[in-house]
Design a protein around this motif. Structure first.
Motif, PDB file in Angstrom:
ATOM      1  N   TYR A  20       0.770  -1.117  -0.047  1.00 14.09           N
ATOM      2  CA  TYR A  20      -0.112  -0.163  -0.157  1.00 14.09           C
ATOM      3  C   TYR A  20       0.898   1.312  -0.075  1.00 14.09           C
ATOM      4  N   ASP A  21       1.886   1.362   0.890  1.00 19.41           N
ATOM      5  CA  ASP A  21       2.835   2.581   0.903  1.00 19.41           C
ATOM      6  C   ASP A  21       3.640   2.790  -0.396  1.00 19.41           C
ATOM      7  N   VAL A  22       3.916   1.957  -0.990  1.00 17.23           N
ATOM      8  CA  VAL A  22       4.464   2.142  -2.184  1.00 17.23           C
ATOM      9  C   VAL A  22       3.670   2.642  -3.377  1.00 17.23           C
ATOM     10  N   ALA A  23       2.411   1.989  -3.374  1.00 17.39           N
ATOM     11  CA  ALA A  23       1.339   2.377  -4.452  1.00 17.39           C
ATOM     12  C   ALA A  23       0.850   3.806  -4.259  1.00 17.39           C
ATOM     13  N   VAL A  24       0.778   4.230  -3.005  1.00 22.24           N
ATOM     14  CA  VAL A  24       0.446   5.776  -2.361  1.00 22.24           C
ATOM     15  C   VAL A  24       1.348   6.535  -2.968  1.00 22.24           C
ATOM     16  N   GLU A  25       2.689   6.361  -2.668  1.00 25.19           N
ATOM     17  CA  GLU A  25       3.682   7.303  -2.736  1.00 25.19           C
ATOM     18  C   GLU A  25       3.791   7.477  -4.403  1.00 25.19           C
ATOM     19  N   LEU A  26       3.896   6.667  -4.976  1.00 24.70           N
ATOM     20  CA  LEU A  26       3.998   6.625  -6.593  1.00 24.70           C
ATOM     21  C   LEU A  26       2.975   7.389  -7.219  1.00 24.70           C
ATOM     22  N   ALA A  27       1.629   7.165  -6.697  1.00 25.33           N
ATOM     23  CA  ALA A  27       0.524   7.793  -7.257  1.00 25.33           C
ATOM     24  C   ALA A  27       0.790   9.404  -6.987  1.00 25.33           C
ATOM     25  N   ALA A  28       1.015   9.575  -5.631  1.00 22.68           N
ATOM     26  CA  ALA A  28       1.163  11.022  -5.187  1.00 22.68           C
ATOM     27  C   ALA A  28       2.212  11.715  -5.866  1.00 22.68           C
ATOM     28  N   ALA A  29       3.372  11.061  -6.302  1.00 26.23           N
ATOM     29  CA  ALA A  29       4.388  11.680  -7.302  1.00 26.23           C
ATOM     30  C   ALA A  29       4.176  11.605  -8.573  1.00 26.23           C
ATOM     31  N   GLY A  30       2.944  11.331  -9.185  1.00 24.07           N
ATOM     32  CA  GLY A  30       2.602  11.400 -10.419  1.00 24.07           C
ATOM     33  C   GLY A  30       3.358  10.041 -11.511  1.00 24.07           C
ATOM     34  N   ARG A  31       3.824   9.215 -10.609  1.00 21.69           N
ATOM     35  CA  ARG A  31       4.711   8.141 -11.607  1.00 21.69           C
ATOM     36  C   ARG A  31       3.758   6.910 -11.907  1.00 21.69           C
ATOM     37  N   LEU A  32       2.387   7.079 -11.463  1.00 24.45           N
ATOM     38  CA  LEU A  32       1.527   5.948 -12.211  1.00 24.45           C
ATOM     39  C   LEU A  32       0.593   6.704 -13.017  1.00 24.45           C
ATOM     40  N   PRO A  33       0.693   7.343 -14.157  1.00 26.85           N
ATOM     41  CA  PRO A  33      -0.071   8.356 -14.735  1.00 26.85           C
ATOM     42  C   PRO A  33      -1.339   7.523 -15.298  1.00 26.85           C
ATOM     43  N   THR A  34      -1.186   6.305 -15.748  1.00 22.38           N
ATOM     44  CA  THR A  34      -2.212   5.576 -16.422  1.00 22.38           C
ATOM     45  C   THR A  34      -3.262   5.081 -15.240  1.00 22.38           C
ATOM     46  N   LEU A  35      -2.798   4.412 -14.106  1.00 25.90           N
ATOM     47  CA  LEU A  35      -3.808   4.087 -12.993  1.00 25.90           C
ATOM     48  C   LEU A  35      -4.429   5.318 -12.456  1.00 25.90           C
ATOM     49  N   SER A  36      -3.547   6.216 -12.145  1.00 22.70           N
ATOM     50  CA  SER A  36      -4.091   7.258 -11.217  1.00 22.70           C
ATOM     51  C   SER A  36      -5.098   7.865 -12.116  1.00 22.70           C
ATOM     52  N   ALA A  37      -5.065   8.025 -13.466  1.00 21.66           N
ATOM     53  CA  ALA A  37      -6.094   8.594 -14.255  1.00 21.66           C
ATOM     54  C   ALA A  37      -7.455   7.852 -14.000  1.00 21.66           C
ATOM     55  N   HIS A  38      -7.397   6.708 -13.735  1.00 22.77           N
ATOM     56  CA  HIS A  38      -8.833   5.863 -13.501  1.00 22.77           C
ATOM     57  C   HIS A  38      -9.066   5.793 -12.072  1.00 22.77           C
ATOM     58  N   LEU A  39      -8.194   5.740 -11.067  1.00 25.28           N
ATOM     59  CA  LEU A  39      -8.554   5.783  -9.616  1.00 25.28           C
ATOM     60  C   LEU A  39      -9.477   7.021  -9.080  1.00 25.28           C
ATOM     61  N   PRO A  40     -10.615   6.803  -8.377  1.00 23.45           N
ATOM     62  CA  PRO A  40     -11.351   7.828  -8.101  1.00 23.45           C
ATOM     63  C   PRO A  40     -10.630   8.926  -7.264  1.00 23.45           C
ATOM     64  N   GLU A  41     -10.661  10.062  -7.805  1.00 21.81           N
ATOM     65  CA  GLU A  41      -9.794  11.259  -7.266  1.00 21.81           C
ATOM     66  C   GLU A  41      -8.205  11.131  -7.307  1.00 21.81           C
ATOM     67  N   GLY A  42      -7.855   9.967  -8.178  1.00 23.14           N
ATOM     68  CA  GLY A  42      -6.445   9.772  -8.152  1.00 23.14           C
ATOM     69  C   GLY A  42      -6.081   9.163  -7.048  1.00 23.14           C
ATOM     70  N   ARG A  43      -6.692   8.511  -6.083  1.00 25.55           N
ATOM     71  CA  ARG A  43      -6.125   8.100  -4.897  1.00 25.55           C
ATOM     72  C   ARG A  43      -6.526   6.444  -4.696  1.00 25.55           C
ATOM     73  N   TRP A  44      -5.646   5.576  -4.156  1.00 23.17           N
ATOM     74  CA  TRP A  44      -6.028   4.349  -3.634  1.00 23.17           C
ATOM     75  C   TRP A  44      -6.611   4.192  -2.531  1.00 23.17           C
ATOM     76  N   GLN A  45      -7.454   3.248  -2.194  1.00 21.73           N
ATOM     77  CA  GLN A  45      -8.170   3.406  -0.956  1.00 21.73           C
ATOM     78  C   GLN A  45      -7.254   2.265  -0.221  1.00 21.73           C
ATOM     79  N   ARG A  46      -7.381   2.612   1.448  1.00 22.97           N
ATOM     80  CA  ARG A  46      -6.478   1.704   2.053  1.00 22.97           C
ATOM     81  C   ARG A  46      -7.410   0.724   2.549  1.00 22.97           C
ATOM     82  N   ARG A  47      -6.723  -0.538   2.354  1.00 21.49           N
ATOM     83  CA  ARG A  47      -7.804  -1.658   2.982  1.00 21.49           C
ATOM     84  C   ARG A  47      -6.863  -2.777   3.569  1.00 21.49           C
ATOM     85  N   HIS A  48      -7.515  -3.876   3.927  1.00 27.65           N
ATOM     86  CA  HIS A  48      -6.921  -5.025   4.719  1.00 27.65           C
ATOM     87  C   HIS A  48      -7.005  -6.235   3.818  1.00 27.65           C
TER      88      HIS A  48
END
Length: 268
Positions: A20-48
């Motif tokens: 989770y932490d790696v996914a969030v960091e990369l999205a926030a840094a703009g390093r996941l342009p394709t995935l982030s474009a589809h994530l609601p509000e460009g953010r991952w949900q934190r789940r268990h």
């Protein structure tokens, strides 16, 4: 989901071992342009995660237990096998009487396709045949495995072929287990070496690699009609966190995973 099932195609993409932490960091840094474009509000949900390793987690996911929001519940589920006393089956939950979601969707006219990645999907023995055996069509090649530096692009090519082979009117449930993040992943980071091994940085580089190819998967899945997509990790993994390495253990780096679901609208 009671409206989605029977109307839309379905995609379940598990990014095996993604932290989770790696996914969030990369999205926030703009390093996941394709995935982030589809994530609601460009953010991952934190789940268990429902399990601490691939086999356990996918058995739970196919029974309707997707990763659970990391906050006090109960949290209504998208899919649920019918059983008395369930506190997470809600009005919009797709409830089935079959033992697993794959069988339930097949019974409602979906062609079910598995594109395996890690060893639990390789069909090379009894254990590696259990999960792919749920599907009407299943694929695994050495090129899809954890040892292949081009695993995800090979898996996506397989998905493109599987969808192209179907009549346009045939609805599909496509499941893809992406192996690229799982150890070994050192070869995804330029300059990294086998001797130095895997690290949080090579794990991040593997996720960036997936982002370069996932647009092709999304395009083919929306090429015929709207597709409901679930993109999540099945569990994380430790890289020396508190002295732990790997997964199948109870550490925050393993239990906390990124999750998202969204619609892929039909191509114009």
């Amino acid at each position: 989901m009671t409206e989605v099932i029977g109307r839309d195609d379905l995609l379940l993409l598990t990014l095996d071992t993604l932290r989770y932490d790696v996914a969030v960091e990369l999205a926030a840094a703009g390093r996941l342009p394709t995935l982030s474009a589809h994530l609601p509000e460009g953010r991952w949900q934190r789940r268990h995660a429902p399990g601490s390793f691939t086999y356990a987690s996918h058995q739970a996911i196919f029974a309707g237990f997707l990763p659970t929001p990391a906050a006090p519940g109960p949290h209504p589920r998208l899919f649920a096998a019918r059983f008395a006393g369930s506190e997470t089956t809600a009005e919009g939950t797709f409830v089935f009487d079959e033992p697993d979601l794959v069988t339930a969707l097949a019974g409602r006219g979906y062609h079910t396709v598995c594109i395996g990645g890690v060893g639990f999907f390789n069909k090379q023995g009894a254990l590696g045949s259990v999960l792919p055996g749920l599907f009407a069509e299943s694929h695994w090649e050495p090129e899809f495995s954890v040892a292949s530096p081009t695993s995800f692009e090979a898996q996506v090519a397989c998905a493109e072929q599987a969808v192209a082979a179907l009549p346009d009117e045939q609805r599909i449930f496509l499941f893809l287990n992406a192996s690229a993040l799982h150890q070994p992943n050192w070869f995804h980071l330029p300059g990294a070496t086998r001797a130095a091994g895997d690290s949080r940085e090579t794990h991040a580089a593997a996720l960036e690699y997936i982002d370069t190819q996932v647009g092709r998967l999304f395009e083919v899945m929306r090429s015929r009609r709207r597709c409901f997509a679930i993109v999540c990790s099945d569990h994380g993994t430790a890289y020396g966190d508190d002295g732990y390495t790997g997964h199948r253990l109870g550490h925050e780096s393993v239990w906390t995973v990124p999750y998202s679901h969204f619609f892929l609208e039909p191509s114009p």
